[in-house]
Write a protein that holds these residues in place. Sequence first.
Motif, PDB file in Angstrom:
ATOM      1  N   LEU A   1       0.855  -1.176   0.000  1.00  0.00           N
ATOM      2  CA  LEU A   1       0.000   0.000   0.000  1.00  0.00           C
ATOM      3  C   LEU A   1       0.894   1.229   0.000  1.00  0.00           C
ATOM      4  O   LEU A   1       1.696   1.423   0.917  1.00  0.00           O
ATOM      5  CB  LEU A   1      -0.890   0.014   1.249  1.00  0.00           C
ATOM      6  N   LEU A   2       0.788   2.044  -1.050  1.00  0.00           N
ATOM      7  CA  LEU A   2       1.522   3.302  -1.096  1.00  0.00           C
ATOM      8  C   LEU A   2       0.716   4.344  -0.334  1.00  0.00           C
ATOM      9  O   LEU A   2      -0.493   4.481  -0.560  1.00  0.00           O
ATOM     10  CB  LEU A   2       1.734   3.769  -2.534  1.00  0.00           C
ATOM     11  N   VAL A   3       1.369   5.064   0.567  1.00  0.00           N
ATOM     12  CA  VAL A   3       0.700   6.082   1.366  1.00  0.00           C
ATOM     13  C   VAL A   3       1.431   7.404   1.179  1.00  0.00           C
ATOM     14  O   VAL A   3       2.581   7.553   1.568  1.00  0.00           O
ATOM     15  CB  VAL A   3       0.671   5.690   2.862  1.00  0.00           C
ATOM     16  N   ASP A   4       0.749   8.338   0.551  1.00  0.00           N
ATOM     17  CA  ASP A   4       1.294   9.662   0.232  1.00  0.00           C
ATOM     18  C   ASP A   4       1.007  10.604   1.394  1.00  0.00           C
ATOM     19  O   ASP A   4      -0.155  10.916   1.677  1.00  0.00           O
ATOM     20  CB  ASP A   4       0.626  10.162  -1.051  1.00  0.00           C
ATOM     21  N   ILE A   5       2.075  11.055   2.076  1.00  0.00           N
ATOM     22  CA  ILE A   5       1.898  11.940   3.227  1.00  0.00           C
ATOM     23  C   ILE A   5       2.229  13.399   2.906  1.00  0.00           C
ATOM     24  O   ILE A   5       2.288  14.232   3.807  1.00  0.00           O
ATOM     25  CB  ILE A   5       2.734  11.470   4.440  1.00  0.00           C
TER      26      ILE A   5
ATOM     27  N   ARG B   1       0.395  13.822   7.023  1.00  0.00           N
ATOM     28  CA  ARG B   1       1.353  13.286   7.993  1.00  0.00           C
ATOM     29  C   ARG B   1       0.814  13.316   9.419  1.00  0.00           C
ATOM     30  O   ARG B   1       1.018  12.371  10.186  1.00  0.00           O
ATOM     31  CB  ARG B   1       2.686  14.067   7.908  1.00  0.00           C
ATOM     32  N   ASN B   2       0.110  14.373   9.785  1.00  0.00           N
ATOM     33  CA  ASN B   2      -0.373  14.475  11.162  1.00  0.00           C
ATOM     34  C   ASN B   2      -1.507  13.501  11.480  1.00  0.00           C
ATOM     35  O   ASN B   2      -1.893  13.361  12.637  1.00  0.00           O
ATOM     36  CB  ASN B   2      -0.791  15.915  11.494  1.00  0.00           C
ATOM     37  N   GLU B   3      -2.028  12.797  10.492  1.00  0.00           N
ATOM     38  CA  GLU B   3      -3.089  11.804  10.711  1.00  0.00           C
ATOM     39  C   GLU B   3      -2.603  10.373  10.491  1.00  0.00           C
ATOM     40  O   GLU B   3      -3.356   9.422  10.687  1.00  0.00           O
ATOM     41  CB  GLU B   3      -4.254  12.058   9.747  1.00  0.00           C
ATOM     42  N   LEU B   4      -1.360  10.216  10.075  1.00  0.00           N
ATOM     43  CA  LEU B   4      -0.868   8.917   9.610  1.00  0.00           C
ATOM     44  C   LEU B   4      -1.077   7.778  10.601  1.00  0.00           C
ATOM     45  O   LEU B   4      -1.645   6.741  10.264  1.00  0.00           O
ATOM     46  CB  LEU B   4       0.614   9.020   9.248  1.00  0.00           C
ATOM     47  N   GLU B   5      -0.618   7.943  11.818  1.00  0.00           N
ATOM     48  CA  GLU B   5      -0.706   6.856  12.795  1.00  0.00           C
ATOM     49  C   GLU B   5      -2.161   6.491  13.092  1.00  0.00           C
ATOM     50  O   GLU B   5      -2.484   5.311  13.224  1.00  0.00           O
ATOM     51  CB  GLU B   5       0.033   7.225  14.090  1.00  0.00           C
ATOM     52  N   TRP B   6      -3.025   7.476  13.174  1.00  0.00           N
ATOM     53  CA  TRP B   6      -4.437   7.208  13.450  1.00  0.00           C
ATOM     54  C   TRP B   6      -5.106   6.471  12.295  1.00  0.00           C
ATOM     55  O   TRP B   6      -5.946   5.617  12.514  1.00  0.00           O
ATOM     56  CB  TRP B   6      -5.184   8.519  13.753  1.00  0.00           C
ATOM     57  N   ARG B   7      -4.732   6.798  11.082  1.00  0.00           N
ATOM     58  CA  ARG B   7      -5.367   6.198   9.910  1.00  0.00           C
ATOM     59  C   ARG B   7      -4.814   4.813   9.566  1.00  0.00           C
ATOM     60  O   ARG B   7      -5.488   4.003   8.961  1.00  0.00           O
ATOM     61  CB  ARG B   7      -5.205   7.129   8.701  1.00  0.00           C
TER      62      ARG B   7
ATOM     63  N   TYR C   1      12.587  12.069   3.115  1.00  0.00           N
ATOM     64  CA  TYR C   1      13.124  12.323   4.453  1.00  0.00           C
ATOM     65  C   TYR C   1      12.053  12.112   5.515  1.00  0.00           C
ATOM     66  O   TYR C   1      12.188  11.252   6.383  1.00  0.00           O
ATOM     67  CB  TYR C   1      13.712  13.741   4.548  1.00  0.00           C
ATOM     68  N   ALA C   2      10.985  12.882   5.433  1.00  0.00           N
ATOM     69  CA  ALA C   2       9.904  12.737   6.419  1.00  0.00           C
ATOM     70  C   ALA C   2       9.307  11.336   6.390  1.00  0.00           C
ATOM     71  O   ALA C   2       8.872  10.815   7.416  1.00  0.00           O
ATOM     72  CB  ALA C   2       8.816  13.783   6.163  1.00  0.00           C
ATOM     73  N   SER C   3       9.327  10.704   5.218  1.00  0.00           N
ATOM     74  CA  SER C   3       8.757   9.369   5.093  1.00  0.00           C
ATOM     75  C   SER C   3       9.532   8.333   5.896  1.00  0.00           C
ATOM     76  O   SER C   3       8.958   7.367   6.400  1.00  0.00           O
ATOM     77  CB  SER C   3       8.691   8.949   3.627  1.00  0.00           C
ATOM     78  N   SER C   4      10.833   8.517   6.052  1.00  0.00           N
ATOM     79  CA  SER C   4      11.626   7.588   6.856  1.00  0.00           C
ATOM     80  C   SER C   4      11.177   7.643   8.315  1.00  0.00           C
ATOM     81  O   SER C   4      10.987   6.612   8.959  1.00  0.00           O
ATOM     82  CB  SER C   4      13.121   7.918   6.766  1.00  0.00           C
ATOM     83  N   LEU C   5      11.008   8.854   8.824  1.00  0.00           N
ATOM     84  CA  LEU C   5      10.557   9.015  10.210  1.00  0.00           C
ATOM     85  C   LEU C   5       9.135   8.491  10.378  1.00  0.00           C
ATOM     86  O   LEU C   5       8.806   7.857  11.384  1.00  0.00           O
ATOM     87  CB  LEU C   5      10.640  10.484  10.621  1.00  0.00           C
ATOM     88  N   ALA C   6       8.295   8.727   9.383  1.00  0.00           N
ATOM     89  CA  ALA C   6       6.910   8.248   9.447  1.00  0.00           C
ATOM     90  C   ALA C   6       6.854   6.729   9.430  1.00  0.00           C
ATOM     91  O   ALA C   6       6.085   6.120  10.188  1.00  0.00           O
ATOM     92  CB  ALA C   6       6.113   8.819   8.270  1.00  0.00           C
ATOM     93  N   ALA C   7       7.666   6.087   8.601  1.00  0.00           N
ATOM     94  CA  ALA C   7       7.688   4.624   8.546  1.00  0.00           C
ATOM     95  C   ALA C   7       8.152   4.046   9.878  1.00  0.00           C
ATOM     96  O   ALA C   7       7.612   3.037  10.357  1.00  0.00           O
ATOM     97  CB  ALA C   7       8.590   4.144   7.411  1.00  0.00           C
ATOM     98  N   ALA C   8       9.140   4.687  10.497  1.00  0.00           N
ATOM     99  CA  ALA C   8       9.612   4.227  11.805  1.00  0.00           C
ATOM    100  C   ALA C   8       8.501   4.334  12.847  1.00  0.00           C
ATOM    101  O   ALA C   8       8.342   3.449  13.694  1.00  0.00           O
ATOM    102  CB  ALA C   8      10.834   5.031  12.241  1.00  0.00           C
ATOM    103  N   SER C   9       7.715   5.386  12.767  1.00  0.00           N
ATOM    104  CA  SER C   9       6.593   5.553  13.685  1.00  0.00           C
ATOM    105  C   SER C   9       5.553   4.452  13.485  1.00  0.00           C
ATOM    106  O   SER C   9       5.025   3.901  14.446  1.00  0.00           O
ATOM    107  CB  SER C   9       5.963   6.934  13.481  1.00  0.00           C
ATOM    108  N   LEU C  10       5.271   4.109  12.231  1.00  0.00           N
ATOM    109  CA  LEU C  10       4.323   3.022  11.953  1.00  0.00           C
ATOM    110  C   LEU C  10       4.844   1.693  12.478  1.00  0.00           C
ATOM    111  O   LEU C  10       4.073   0.870  12.983  1.00  0.00           O
ATOM    112  CB  LEU C  10       4.049   2.930  10.451  1.00  0.00           C
ATOM    113  N   ARG C  11       6.145   1.498  12.403  1.00  0.00           N
ATOM    114  CA  ARG C  11       6.730   0.265  12.946  1.00  0.00           C
ATOM    115  C   ARG C  11       6.523   0.191  14.452  1.00  0.00           C
ATOM    116  O   ARG C  11       6.309  -0.891  14.993  1.00  0.00           O
ATOM    117  CB  ARG C  11       8.207   0.164  12.590  1.00  0.00           C
ATOM    118  N   GLN C  12       6.557   1.325  15.118  1.00  0.00           N
ATOM    119  CA  GLN C  12       6.319   1.332  16.567  1.00  0.00           C
ATOM    120  C   GLN C  12       4.884   0.926  16.886  1.00  0.00           C
ATOM    121  O   GLN C  12       4.609   0.453  17.979  1.00  0.00           O
ATOM    122  CB  GLN C  12       6.634   2.701  17.154  1.00  0.00           C
TER     123      GLN C  12
END
Length: 133
Positions: free
Chosen positions: A39-43, A63-69, A96-107
Amino acid sequence: MSTAERPVGIDELLERVRSGLDRVEAQEAYAAATAGEALLVDIRYAALRERDGLIPGALVVERNELEWRLDPQGSHRAPEATGHDLRVVVVCNEGYASSLAAASLRQLGLHRATDLVGGFQAWRSAGLPVSAG
């Protein structure tokens, strides 16, 4: 101050985060999404999507909704957030921001979450499909 307490700059943080991700190049992301394996997710924020266009079929989540969604257990999850085994490829503008976002999803337990090297700009440069924003 111990090493664990030492402030970390963004470059070091990115390096640490990326060492734990199986980052993908544009062609690999396209193939995985086309095959229904990711699933590609455009933030990217709205102004960038309007300026540069969209990746057809990508889920757009600010980006500010990513974890909730994307949390499969969350009450505000997107229908696409089907489980913790979902392979999510996060796309930002330049990767760049996508790396941090992916790490957050892994958490959150999305252990296959990763990001697109070079972001949307790399996708577009590779000549992959883009639709009007």
